[in-house]
Design a protein around this motif. Structure first.
Motif, PDB file in Angstrom:
ATOM      1  N   THR A  86       0.818  -1.217   0.000  1.00  0.00           N
ATOM      2  CA  THR A  86       0.000   0.000   0.000  1.00  0.00           C
ATOM      3  C   THR A  86       0.846   1.258   0.000  1.00  0.00           C
ATOM      4  O   THR A  86       0.660   2.156  -0.840  1.00  0.00           O
ATOM      5  CB  THR A  86      -0.933   0.002   1.227  1.00  0.00           C
ATOM      6  OG1 THR A  86      -1.829  -1.108   1.135  1.00  0.00           O
ATOM      7  CG2 THR A  86      -1.729   1.299   1.304  1.00  0.00           C
ATOM      8  N   TRP A  87       1.814   1.334   0.903  1.00  0.00           N
ATOM      9  CA  TRP A  87       2.515   2.598   1.096  1.00  0.00           C
ATOM     10  C   TRP A  87       3.704   2.782   0.166  1.00  0.00           C
ATOM     11  O   TRP A  87       4.024   3.927  -0.193  1.00  0.00           O
ATOM     12  CB  TRP A  87       2.906   2.749   2.566  1.00  0.00           C
ATOM     13  CG  TRP A  87       1.682   2.972   3.396  1.00  0.00           C
ATOM     14  CD1 TRP A  87       1.069   2.088   4.230  1.00  0.00           C
ATOM     15  CD2 TRP A  87       0.867   4.148   3.405  1.00  0.00           C
ATOM     16  NE1 TRP A  87      -0.071   2.634   4.766  1.00  0.00           N
ATOM     17  CE2 TRP A  87      -0.215   3.905   4.277  1.00  0.00           C
ATOM     18  CE3 TRP A  87       0.955   5.391   2.758  1.00  0.00           C
ATOM     19  CZ2 TRP A  87      -1.208   4.863   4.531  1.00  0.00           C
ATOM     20  CZ3 TRP A  87      -0.036   6.341   3.008  1.00  0.00           C
ATOM     21  CH2 TRP A  87      -1.092   6.065   3.883  1.00  0.00           C
ATOM     22  N   ALA A  88       4.327   1.705  -0.280  1.00  0.00           N
ATOM     23  CA  ALA A  88       5.394   1.866  -1.278  1.00  0.00           C
ATOM     24  C   ALA A  88       4.809   2.305  -2.617  1.00  0.00           C
ATOM     25  O   ALA A  88       5.373   3.168  -3.298  1.00  0.00           O
ATOM     26  CB  ALA A  88       6.181   0.566  -1.430  1.00  0.00           C
ATOM     27  N   VAL A  89       3.680   1.725  -2.995  1.00  0.00           N
ATOM     28  CA  VAL A  89       3.017   2.155  -4.236  1.00  0.00           C
ATOM     29  C   VAL A  89       2.544   3.605  -4.117  1.00  0.00           C
ATOM     30  O   VAL A  89       2.723   4.413  -5.036  1.00  0.00           O
ATOM     31  CB  VAL A  89       1.847   1.212  -4.583  1.00  0.00           C
ATOM     32  CG1 VAL A  89       0.988   1.802  -5.701  1.00  0.00           C
ATOM     33  CG2 VAL A  89       2.377  -0.158  -4.989  1.00  0.00           C
ATOM     34  N   ALA A  90       1.951   3.942  -2.973  1.00  0.00           N
ATOM     35  CA  ALA A  90       1.497   5.321  -2.768  1.00  0.00           C
ATOM     36  C   ALA A  90       2.668   6.296  -2.855  1.00  0.00           C
ATOM     37  O   ALA A  90       2.536   7.392  -3.437  1.00  0.00           O
ATOM     38  CB  ALA A  90       0.803   5.444  -1.413  1.00  0.00           C
ATOM     39  N   ALA A  91       3.810   5.930  -2.305  1.00  0.00           N
ATOM     40  CA  ALA A  91       4.985   6.800  -2.366  1.00  0.00           C
ATOM     41  C   ALA A  91       5.459   6.976  -3.799  1.00  0.00           C
ATOM     42  O   ALA A  91       5.749   8.096  -4.250  1.00  0.00           O
ATOM     43  CB  ALA A  91       6.107   6.222  -1.509  1.00  0.00           C
ATOM     44  N   ALA A  92       5.538   5.874  -4.543  1.00  0.00           N
ATOM     45  CA  ALA A  92       5.990   5.953  -5.935  1.00  0.00           C
ATOM     46  C   ALA A  92       5.048   6.806  -6.778  1.00  0.00           C
ATOM     47  O   ALA A  92       5.489   7.589  -7.627  1.00  0.00           O
ATOM     48  CB  ALA A  92       6.113   4.551  -6.518  1.00  0.00           C
ATOM     49  N   GLU A  93       3.756   6.663  -6.541  1.00  0.00           N
ATOM     50  CA  GLU A  93       2.780   7.433  -7.317  1.00  0.00           C
ATOM     51  C   GLU A  93       2.853   8.926  -7.016  1.00  0.00           C
ATOM     52  O   GLU A  93       2.406   9.743  -7.816  1.00  0.00           O
ATOM     53  CB  GLU A  93       1.383   6.891  -7.059  1.00  0.00           C
ATOM     54  CG  GLU A  93       1.153   5.519  -7.697  1.00  0.00           C
ATOM     55  CD  GLU A  93      -0.203   4.921  -7.359  1.00  0.00           C
ATOM     56  OE1 GLU A  93      -0.846   5.422  -6.404  1.00  0.00           O
ATOM     57  OE2 GLU A  93      -0.610   3.961  -8.049  1.00  0.00           O
ATOM     58  N   ARG A  94       3.423   9.284  -5.864  1.00  0.00           N
ATOM     59  CA  ARG A  94       3.656  10.700  -5.547  1.00  0.00           C
ATOM     60  C   ARG A  94       5.078  11.126  -5.915  1.00  0.00           C
ATOM     61  O   ARG A  94       5.554  12.166  -5.493  1.00  0.00           O
ATOM     62  CB  ARG A  94       3.442  10.946  -4.056  1.00  0.00           C
ATOM     63  CG  ARG A  94       2.056  11.432  -3.704  1.00  0.00           C
ATOM     64  CD  ARG A  94       1.099  10.338  -3.375  1.00  0.00           C
ATOM     65  NE  ARG A  94       0.179  10.763  -2.313  1.00  0.00           N
ATOM     66  CZ  ARG A  94      -0.553   9.922  -1.592  1.00  0.00           C
ATOM     67  NH1 ARG A  94      -0.467   8.619  -1.784  1.00  0.00           N
ATOM     68  NH2 ARG A  94      -1.369  10.381  -0.662  1.00  0.00           N
ATOM     69  N   ARG A  95       5.747  10.284  -6.710  1.00  0.00           N
ATOM     70  CA  ARG A  95       7.099  10.577  -7.212  1.00  0.00           C
ATOM     71  C   ARG A  95       8.130  10.668  -6.081  1.00  0.00           C
ATOM     72  O   ARG A  95       9.087  11.443  -6.169  1.00  0.00           O
ATOM     73  CB  ARG A  95       7.122  11.867  -8.039  1.00  0.00           C
ATOM     74  CG  ARG A  95       6.184  11.914  -9.228  1.00  0.00           C
ATOM     75  CD  ARG A  95       6.601  10.904 -10.304  1.00  0.00           C
ATOM     76  NE  ARG A  95       6.022  11.218 -11.612  1.00  0.00           N
ATOM     77  CZ  ARG A  95       4.813  10.859 -12.013  1.00  0.00           C
ATOM     78  NH1 ARG A  95       4.023  10.199 -11.179  1.00  0.00           N
ATOM     79  NH2 ARG A  95       4.384  11.153 -13.222  1.00  0.00           N
ATOM     80  N   LYS A  96       7.949   9.862  -5.054  1.00  0.00           N
ATOM     81  CA  LYS A  96       8.952   9.776  -3.993  1.00  0.00           C
ATOM     82  C   LYS A  96       9.805   8.526  -4.225  1.00  0.00           C
ATOM     83  O   LYS A  96       9.271   7.440  -4.460  1.00  0.00           O
ATOM     84  CB  LYS A  96       8.302   9.678  -2.602  1.00  0.00           C
ATOM     85  CG  LYS A  96       7.278  10.764  -2.296  1.00  0.00           C
ATOM     86  CD  LYS A  96       7.835  12.170  -2.372  1.00  0.00           C
ATOM     87  CE  LYS A  96       6.780  13.179  -1.952  1.00  0.00           C
ATOM     88  NZ  LYS A  96       7.182  14.576  -2.241  1.00  0.00           N
ATOM     89  N   HIS A  97      11.103   8.675  -4.170  1.00  0.00           N
ATOM     90  CA  HIS A  97      11.999   7.530  -4.247  1.00  0.00           C
ATOM     91  C   HIS A  97      11.807   6.684  -2.995  1.00  0.00           C
ATOM     92  O   HIS A  97      11.565   7.217  -1.904  1.00  0.00           O
ATOM     93  CB  HIS A  97      13.442   8.000  -4.396  1.00  0.00           C
ATOM     94  CG  HIS A  97      13.647   8.878  -5.599  1.00  0.00           C
ATOM     95  ND1 HIS A  97      13.859   8.358  -6.861  1.00  0.00           N
ATOM     96  CD2 HIS A  97      13.637  10.228  -5.729  1.00  0.00           C
ATOM     97  CE1 HIS A  97      13.989   9.365  -7.720  1.00  0.00           C
ATOM     98  NE2 HIS A  97      13.849  10.503  -7.057  1.00  0.00           N
ATOM     99  N   VAL A  98      11.936   5.349  -3.145  1.00  0.00           N
ATOM    100  CA  VAL A  98      11.491   4.431  -2.095  1.00  0.00           C
ATOM    101  C   VAL A  98      12.651   3.585  -1.570  1.00  0.00           C
ATOM    102  O   VAL A  98      13.216   2.755  -2.298  1.00  0.00           O
ATOM    103  CB  VAL A  98      10.381   3.492  -2.612  1.00  0.00           C
ATOM    104  CG1 VAL A  98       9.949   2.518  -1.522  1.00  0.00           C
ATOM    105  CG2 VAL A  98       9.181   4.307  -3.107  1.00  0.00           C
TER     106      VAL A  98
END
Length: 359
Positions: A86-98
């Motif tokens: 949930t949260w890794a995908v959400a981070a990527a979709e907000r253009r945050k490196h993970v």
């Protein structure tokens, strides 16, 4: 004069114990800076910041607020494995490196969704396997790659364990099926599998077979397990991971001509240096009353703790992407995916009463 690169600005999702270690690592890494701690409880985030003396770091009362902050470049995600998708995908979709704590996911299909989100949004992915970034690891690679002194890799064994307290076995998230259902296999087996794959330069085994030395808790979570791997060219590997035995972080690699042993792989005994044993062309002495060669202790200095080196490598890759507009490197996602594939195969072998799983 070249313009100085701006540091990569990190946010952390959650106040897990491991986040204390990573907040320090971000502070120590020259090309990174921590700007926000996010928690579902604003008071908890504030306490975390105060307890860890994180000056100038903001407390944020939700994970979404961290991801929506345009000043944050990257996030470290130390949440329970069941929340990674949930949260890794959400981070990527907000253009945050993970930077995602290990184990990366509950299964490879979940990890594929995370990696696809990162790739399609042009952000870097890396899992939190710190030992890979220690300079000792590069030195070990150099020595086992020496065909004259080491020869071809033949056998590998890895173990990772600690003796959990009754409180841990009752309440820790790593024994809860709704939070971290992989148990010891995910928490500790990730190190074992990753180190075995590292030793063979990430060549996947042909066969994975779990061993019937299995301990589960009442909820069916793995507390201890073991497995063997086989390759077509004859290489063999075994590992054991457990919450039920004394602490171990061992890796042993035998080649045709040499051998290598590490006793503190995941967490070195010291922050400023680490060692391993290397032996080449040893034989039994006359009458078999000794060895002709004793292992050589190879000591490798480290200017920063391995977790800070991990953050630094991640941050410098993000800086490179920003300055040269290059795509994310596939190295780290590929390593994570291969580790997850083998972990899934061990779990499948356990679930099928220890039958071989073919990759």
């Amino acid at each position: 004069m070249a313009e100085k690169e701006e540091p990569i600005r990190f946010g952390i999702l959650g106040c897990a114990e491991i986040a204390r270690k990573l907040s320090r690592a971000i502070f120590l890494a020259p090309h990174a800076v921590l700007v926000a701690i996010g928690s579902r409880s604003l008071d908890k985030a504030r306490r975390f910041i105060a307890d860890n003396a994180l000056a100038l770091v903001r407390a944020v009362g939700s994970y979404d607020a961290v991801l929506d902050d345009p000043t944050i470049d990257a996030v470290y995600v130390p949440l329970p494995t069941g929340l990674h998708l949930t949260w890794a995908v959400a981070a990527a979709e907000r253009r945050k490196h993970v930077l995602l704590e290990k184990p990366a996911a509950l299964c490879v299909s979940d990890l594929d969704r995370i990696l696809e989100a990162c790739a399609s949004n042009g952000v870097q992915f890396m899992d939190g396997s710190m030992w890979v970034h220690h300079p000792r690891t590069a030195k070990m690679r150099e020595m086992i790659s020496d065909s004259k002194r080491f020869g071809r890799v033949k056998t590998i064994h890895s173990s990772s364990s600690f003796l959990a307290t009754p409180l841990f076995l009752e309440n820790n998230i790593r024994v809860k099926p709704d939070l971290d259902s992989l148990g010891a296999l995910g928490d500790l087996g990730w190190y074992c599998i990753g180190s075995i794959l590292w030793a063979v330069d990430y060549q996947l085994p042909n066969t994975v077979t779990a061993l019937p030395s299995l301990h589960l808790n009442q909820a069916g979570i793995i507390l201890s397990c073991a497995s063997s791997f086989h390759w077509e060219d004859g290489k063999v590997a075994t590992f054991h991971c457990s919450f039920l035995s004394h602490v171990s972080m061992d890796l042993s690699v035998q080649g045709a001509s040499g051998s290598l042993r590490v006793h503190d792989l995941a967490i070195p005994f010291r922050e400023d240096s680490a060692l391993f044993e290397f032996n080449c062309r040893a034989e039994f002495a006359e009458l078999h009353i000794g060895w002709t060669r004793k292992p050589e202790e190879v000591v490798v200095a480290s200017g920063l703790p391995q977790e800070a080196l991990m953050v630094e490598e991640f941050a410098k890759q993000v800086q490179l992407m920003r300055s040269s507009r290059c795509p994310p490197t596939a190295k780290w996602p590929d390593i994570s995916r291969k580790t997850q594939l083998v972990l899934d195969a061990v779990k499948r072998s356990i679930e099928t009463e220890f039958k071989p799983v073919f990759l």
